[in-house]
Design a protein around this motif. Structure first.
Motif, PDB file in Angstrom:
ATOM      1  N   ILE A  31       1.342  -1.108  -0.543  1.00 35.79           N
ATOM      2  CA  ILE A  31       0.307   0.126   0.207  1.00 35.79           C
ATOM      3  C   ILE A  31       0.614   1.601  -0.078  1.00 35.79           C
ATOM      4  N   SER A  32       0.777   1.976  -1.111  1.00 38.72           N
ATOM      5  CA  SER A  32       1.404   3.110  -1.293  1.00 38.72           C
ATOM      6  C   SER A  32       1.200   4.082  -1.147  1.00 38.72           C
ATOM      7  N   LEU A  33       1.279   5.131   0.057  1.00 39.21           N
ATOM      8  CA  LEU A  33       0.523   6.366   0.186  1.00 39.21           C
ATOM      9  C   LEU A  33       1.063   7.621   0.156  1.00 39.21           C
ATOM     10  N   THR A  47      -2.176  -7.320  -4.152  1.00 34.84           N
ATOM     11  CA  THR A  47      -2.290  -6.318  -4.528  1.00 34.84           C
ATOM     12  C   THR A  47      -1.510  -4.685  -3.895  1.00 34.84           C
ATOM     13  N   TYR A  48      -1.753  -4.267  -5.141  1.00 33.73           N
ATOM     14  CA  TYR A  48      -0.952  -3.432  -4.785  1.00 33.73           C
ATOM     15  C   TYR A  48      -1.931  -2.302  -4.935  1.00 33.73           C
ATOM     16  N   VAL A  49      -1.996  -1.507  -3.912  1.00 34.00           N
ATOM     17  CA  VAL A  49      -3.204  -0.162  -3.692  1.00 34.00           C
ATOM     18  C   VAL A  49      -2.338   1.155  -3.889  1.00 34.00           C
ATOM     19  N   GLU A  50      -2.626   1.772  -4.354  1.00 36.51           N
ATOM     20  CA  GLU A  50      -2.081   3.637  -3.847  1.00 36.51           C
ATOM     21  C   GLU A  50      -3.278   4.735  -3.620  1.00 36.51           C
ATOM     22  N   LEU A  51      -2.783   5.175  -3.209  1.00 37.39           N
ATOM     23  CA  LEU A  51      -3.158   6.183  -2.672  1.00 37.39           C
ATOM     24  C   LEU A  51      -3.100   8.013  -2.990  1.00 37.39           C
ATOM     25  N   ASP A  52      -4.340   8.583  -3.208  1.00 32.53           N
ATOM     26  CA  ASP A  52      -3.571  10.025  -3.293  1.00 32.53           C
ATOM     27  C   ASP A  52      -4.617  11.006  -3.284  1.00 32.53           C
ATOM     28  N   TYR A  77      -3.495  -4.116  -9.615  1.00 29.38           N
ATOM     29  CA  TYR A  77      -3.279  -2.901  -9.051  1.00 29.38           C
ATOM     30  C   TYR A  77      -4.379  -1.658  -9.024  1.00 29.38           C
ATOM     31  N   HIS A  78      -4.247  -1.039  -7.920  1.00 32.87           N
ATOM     32  CA  HIS A  78      -6.040   0.048  -7.821  1.00 32.87           C
ATOM     33  C   HIS A  78      -5.349   1.557  -7.315  1.00 32.87           C
ATOM     34  N   ILE A  79      -5.551   2.511  -8.265  1.00 32.51           N
ATOM     35  CA  ILE A  79      -4.920   3.934  -8.011  1.00 32.51           C
ATOM     36  C   ILE A  79      -6.471   4.153  -6.910  1.00 32.51           C
ATOM     37  N   MET A  80      -6.415   4.482  -6.174  1.00 31.23           N
ATOM     38  CA  MET A  80      -7.601   5.291  -5.652  1.00 31.23           C
ATOM     39  C   MET A  80      -7.732   6.570  -4.580  1.00 31.23           C
ATOM     40  N   THR A  81      -8.186   7.641  -4.934  1.00 32.25           N
ATOM     41  CA  THR A  81      -8.544   8.603  -4.338  1.00 32.25           C
ATOM     42  C   THR A  81      -8.811   8.403  -2.537  1.00 32.25           C
TER      43      THR A  81
END
Ligand SMILES: C[S@@+](CC[C@H](N)C(=O)[O-])C[C@H]1O[C@@H](n2cnc3c(N)ncnc32)[C@H](O)[C@@H]1O
Length: 316
Positions: free
Chosen positions: A74-76, A96-101, A146-150
């Motif tokens: 999880i990349s914050l 699972t790889y999740v990015e939040l920004d 892979y998920h990129i989420m707000t």
């Protein structure tokens, strides 16, 4: 400092990384599709980005290998990071790889991914030869892994609901990464976030790259320079020393924490690496490099309920 100025720090980081890659510090065939060619940066900045990128990846790979990829990343405040693609090329993808920004950042990243086949195609490749389904809408990307989420990281409920939506399994070993992110929120907010992570994930590693020794003269000047660019470091109190960096984890219940300034991380690089990068660009101001490197650190902390050996992660 407004959220726009915080979001703009991503453009800065991405263009510095792009320039260092152009100079040959490390290989990244993907960042060029997210950020335009950058203006020249000083050699000490390029070297700093190399050690930062290398140092984080070193600890991360140790974690991935320990868990045999049966883990989550999880990349914050991930910004335009390209780590997902680079890990894929190396056969090191987690489950699972999740990015939040912030939305302003994820919407641009999603737009570039959608319009550049060099970024999109690798996300479509699956192990069994059938093309992955990808949805890119509303500033978010979802694919099987892979998920990129707000999300606003200052809002723990927001973070939790996004990670649940991405299918994160709290019982699977998980690593959180943040690079120059926590420093933009108050210590109270980052502490709430770190406490929630530690309380919710029984087997977890956190890798944080950020400023340190910020109370000294050099640190004060750094802060003044940033302030003049409307960039306030609200969380700077956690960056006073290596101890304050470690204590932000230990004081909210993490089992162990360690930290190293970037000068020490630099000396841990393989000698052949040091030799190679020192030949890339001539650097006559060694003192400046040293001061800069002593004002950034990597801090890593863990909780290890599953006993998979997280306490042994560190720079050999
Ligand atoms: C200095 S940039 C680093 C980007 C990336 N991690 C890297 O190292 O290349 C900081 C990033 O953190 C994000 N960020 C900072 N505070 C945040 C918050 N409260 N919620 C979501 N994202 C945040 C910014 O939008 C930005 O993309």
């Amino acid at each position: 400092m407004g959220d726009e100025a915080i979001q703009a720090t991503n453009d800065d980081a991405a263009s510095c990384k792009r320039f260092a890659i152009q100079q040959g510090y490390w290989r990244d065939p993907y960042l060029q599709f997210l950020v335009k060619a950058a203006e020249r940066k000083a050699p000490e900045i390029n070297r700093g980005y190399y050690v930062r990128t290398h140092g984080i990846k070193y600890l991360l790979e140790d974690f991935i290998k320990k868990t045999e990829s049966n883990c989550q990343i999880i990349s914050l405040g991930a910004g335009f990071d390209t780590l997902f693609w680079r890990l894929k090329d190396e056969g090191l993808l987690p489950k699972t790889y999740v990015e939040l920004d912030f939305r302003a950042v994820t919407s641009r990243k999603c737009y570039y991914i959608k319009s550049r086949s060099q970024l999109l195609d690798p996300l479509m490749e699956s192990c069994d030869g059938v093309k992955n389904k990808i949805s890119i809408e509303n500033a978010e990307l979802h694919s099987p892994r892979y998920h990129i989420m707000t999300a606003d990281l200052r809002d723990v409920a927001d973070v939790e609901s996004k990670l649940t939506e991405a299918g994160i399994d709290k019982n699977l070993p998980t690593v959180f990464i943040s690079e120059c992110v926590l420093v933009y929120m108050t210590v109270q907010k980052s502490s709430d976030l770190l406490k929630w992570i530690g309380d919710s994930f029984p087997t977890v590693l956190y890798i944080n790259y950020e400023q340190v020794n910020m109370a000294d003269r050099f640190g004060q000047v750094m802060q003044q320079n940033l302030r003049s660019r409307h960039c306030e470091l609200h969380g700077v109190d956690a960056c006073a020393s290596m101890d304050t960096q470690k204590n932000r984890f230990l004081s909210v219940g993490w089992e162990g924490a360690d930290a190293m300034d970037m000068m020490c991380v630099y000396h841990k690089l393989p000698p052949a690496d040091i030799h190679r990068i020192e030949r890339l660009e001539f650097l006559d101001e060694l003192e400046l490099l040293q001061q800069l490197f002593q004002h950034y650190c990597i801090c890593w902390a863990y909780k290890d309920k599953a006993n998979i050996g997280l306490s042994s992660i560190g720079f050999a």
